[in-house]
Design a protein around this motif. Structure first.
Motif, PDB file in Angstrom:
ATOM      1  N   PRO A   1       0.836  -1.212   0.000  1.00  0.00           N
ATOM      2  CA  PRO A   1       0.000   0.000   0.000  1.00  0.00           C
ATOM      3  C   PRO A   1       0.870   1.262   0.000  1.00  0.00           C
ATOM      4  N   GLY A   2       0.568   2.158  -0.928  1.00  0.00           N
ATOM      5  CA  GLY A   2       1.343   3.385  -1.050  1.00  0.00           C
ATOM      6  C   GLY A   2       2.625   3.224  -1.837  1.00  0.00           C
ATOM      7  N   GLY A   3       2.867   2.022  -2.363  1.00  0.00           N
ATOM      8  CA  GLY A   3       4.100   1.757  -3.101  1.00  0.00           C
ATOM      9  C   GLY A   3       4.114   2.399  -4.474  1.00  0.00           C
ATOM     10  N   VAL A   4       5.285   2.441  -5.086  1.00  0.00           N
ATOM     11  CA  VAL A   4       5.445   3.073  -6.393  1.00  0.00           C
ATOM     12  C   VAL A   4       6.288   2.181  -7.289  1.00  0.00           C
ATOM     13  N   TYR A   5       5.950   2.209  -8.553  1.00  0.00           N
ATOM     14  CA  TYR A   5       6.677   1.451  -9.576  1.00  0.00           C
ATOM     15  C   TYR A   5       7.293   2.441 -10.558  1.00  0.00           C
ATOM     16  N   ILE A   6       8.601   2.331 -10.788  1.00  0.00           N
ATOM     17  CA  ILE A   6       9.294   3.157 -11.779  1.00  0.00           C
ATOM     18  C   ILE A   6       9.793   2.236 -12.889  1.00  0.00           C
ATOM     19  N   ALA A   7       9.318   2.480 -14.103  1.00  0.00           N
ATOM     20  CA  ALA A   7       9.718   1.678 -15.258  1.00  0.00           C
ATOM     21  C   ALA A   7      10.517   2.543 -16.219  1.00  0.00           C
ATOM     22  N   GLN A   8      11.766   2.188 -16.417  1.00  0.00           N
ATOM     23  CA  GLN A   8      12.565   2.798 -17.472  1.00  0.00           C
ATOM     24  C   GLN A   8      12.462   1.894 -18.690  1.00  0.00           C
ATOM     25  N   ASP A   9      12.078   2.454 -19.824  1.00  0.00           N
ATOM     26  CA  ASP A   9      11.982   1.637 -21.030  1.00  0.00           C
ATOM     27  C   ASP A   9      12.176   2.517 -22.257  1.00  0.00           C
TER      28      ASP A   9
ATOM     29  N   ALA B   1      12.230   6.417 -21.734  1.00  0.00           N
ATOM     30  CA  ALA B   1      11.180   7.118 -20.994  1.00  0.00           C
ATOM     31  C   ALA B   1      11.118   6.512 -19.600  1.00  0.00           C
ATOM     32  N   TYR B   2      10.592   7.288 -18.652  1.00  0.00           N
ATOM     33  CA  TYR B   2      10.453   6.820 -17.270  1.00  0.00           C
ATOM     34  C   TYR B   2       8.984   6.963 -16.875  1.00  0.00           C
ATOM     35  N   TYR B   3       8.371   5.843 -16.496  1.00  0.00           N
ATOM     36  CA  TYR B   3       6.962   5.819 -16.107  1.00  0.00           C
ATOM     37  C   TYR B   3       6.893   5.676 -14.583  1.00  0.00           C
ATOM     38  N   ILE B   4       6.235   6.619 -13.944  1.00  0.00           N
ATOM     39  CA  ILE B   4       6.068   6.583 -12.487  1.00  0.00           C
ATOM     40  C   ILE B   4       4.615   6.193 -12.209  1.00  0.00           C
ATOM     41  N   CYS B   5       4.442   5.019 -11.592  1.00  0.00           N
ATOM     42  CA  CYS B   5       3.111   4.413 -11.511  1.00  0.00           C
ATOM     43  C   CYS B   5       2.744   4.072 -10.064  1.00  0.00           C
ATOM     44  N   ARG B   6       1.460   4.310  -9.745  1.00  0.00           N
ATOM     45  CA  ARG B   6       0.906   3.898  -8.468  1.00  0.00           C
ATOM     46  C   ARG B   6      -0.426   3.216  -8.737  1.00  0.00           C
ATOM     47  N   SER B   7      -0.775   2.295  -7.843  1.00  0.00           N
ATOM     48  CA  SER B   7      -2.040   1.572  -8.002  1.00  0.00           C
ATOM     49  C   SER B   7      -3.215   2.470  -7.711  1.00  0.00           C
TER      50      SER B   7
END
Length: 355
Positions: free
Chosen positions: A269-277, A349-355
């Motif tokens: 909960p409250g976590g974040v996902y960073i995807a570099q692609d 690109a860098y995608y900053i994602c939260r649920s």
């Protein structure tokens, strides 16, 4: 007009059709890329940096490499305009060229990228076969893949810039959180993070036994990082993480949608996902004029797409594009998605994602 006649016309200053000139430059540039890769791997550029002009024999002595090979390599570099040669037959690497060449290049190594030619070329026969029969080429067919990928990642990963994408993340890491790098390869990025944030715990997953063995060796003595051989399609029930990272690891997966869903479920909960692609658009017509478009599509053809197909996957490819990336992230359950570009990394690109 055959190549012989075209070159004969050029030698007689009769000119060449513009497209023929472009093709001739393509083969010259391809050959130069191979020679640059060799110079990079042998450390020749780093030896030549800020050194006085020298003959082939003198450069052989300075580098400790075979004189005949050094002489031929210098010929390739001189005719390509990479090094310059004076009237006395002495070669020098100009400072403004040296800034971008070699492992220790002060402005960032572009010679490192040239290694992809040698990594991809050996599978050409298998790719030709795939055109006729379908299927794909497995990861195991590529020599030095993890070595070159790790070097590229080292060049694109900027710890401060990546952490700064999420306000407050630096403080969280200082206090101690759980971090996972999915598709970690040799683990350079999270080893660097583990060294910087000793109170946080870091986990790396990768399918490659070889890559994980290297990662464990590089991380020896670090108590807050662990590496596991794992097919990331099966990363369910592996615990929850406050931060999940992927570095150029999504587009070549067999089922990217499944992996992204797994990542979404793995966030605490409250976590974040960073995807570099890889940054591109999804439609080919929108990538015409992309400064690295030919490279992206070709490396995808020769590696990213085909390794996915080899695993029975969808073959998404490197040019999946930001539009499709955002769509897949939304389908995976991420409600908040922001795309950023970082100045030091024009490829991704860098995608900053939260649920």
């Amino acid at each position: 007009m055959c190549l012989t006649h075209t070159l004969e016309a050029a030698s007689q200053n009769e000119g060449m059709p513009p497209f023929a000139q472009e093709l001739l430059q393509t083969i010259n540039h391809g050959a130069t890329a191979m020679a640059i890769s060799i110079g990079h791997r042998l450390g020749i550029f780093d030896t030549m940096r800020e050194k006085s002009p020298a003959t082939a024999a003198q450069w052989s002595a300075r580098t400790g490499l075979n004189e005949r090979y050094i002489a031929e390599w210098l010929g390739a570099m001189a005719t390509a305009g990479i090094v310059t040669m004076d009237a006395e037959g002495r070669y020098v690497l100009p400072n403004d060229h040296a800034d971008f060449l070699g492992a220790e290049a002060p402005a960032g190594s572009m010679s490192s990228m040239m290694q992809w030619i040698g990594v991809l070329a050996p599978v050409e026969d298998e790719i030709v076969k795939c055109f006729r029969e379908g299927g794909g080429v497995p990861y195991s067919a590529y020599p030095r893949f993890h070595e070159v990928m790790a070097e590229e990642s080292a060049g694109t990963f900027d710890q401060d810039a990546t952490i700064a994408l999420v306000p407050g993340l630096d403080e969280q890491l200082e206090e101690g959180i759980s971090v996972c790098d999915v598709g970690c390869g040799r683990g350079r990025s999270i080893i660097q993070l583990a060294q910087a944030y000793p109170r946080s715990h870091f986990t790396g997953y990768d399918l490659s036994t070889e890559a994980i063995a290297d990662a464990r060796r590089f991380a020896a003595g670090l108590p807050n990082v662990e590496f596991t051989v794992l097919d990331c399609m099966e990363m369910t029930d592996r615990g929850r993480f406050d931060l999940v990272l992927t570095f150029d690891a999504i587009h070549d997966q067999p089922h990217p949608d499944k992996l992204l869903s797994n990542i979404a479920r793995s966030l605490a909960p409250g976590g974040v996902y960073i995807a570099q692609d890889i940054w591109a658009h999804t439609k080919v017509e929108d990538n015409v004029g992309h400064p690295m478009g030919p490279f992206i599509y070709t490396v995808s053809l020769m590696h990213c797409m085909t390794v996915s197909l080899a695993q029975g996957g969808v073959g998404l490819g490197a040019a999946w594009g930001e539009e499709q990336a955002i769509s897949l992230l939304q389908q995976a359950g991420f409600g908040s998605i922001a795309m950023r570009r970082l100045e030091h990394d024009p490829l991704n690109a860098y995608y900053i994602c939260r649920s």
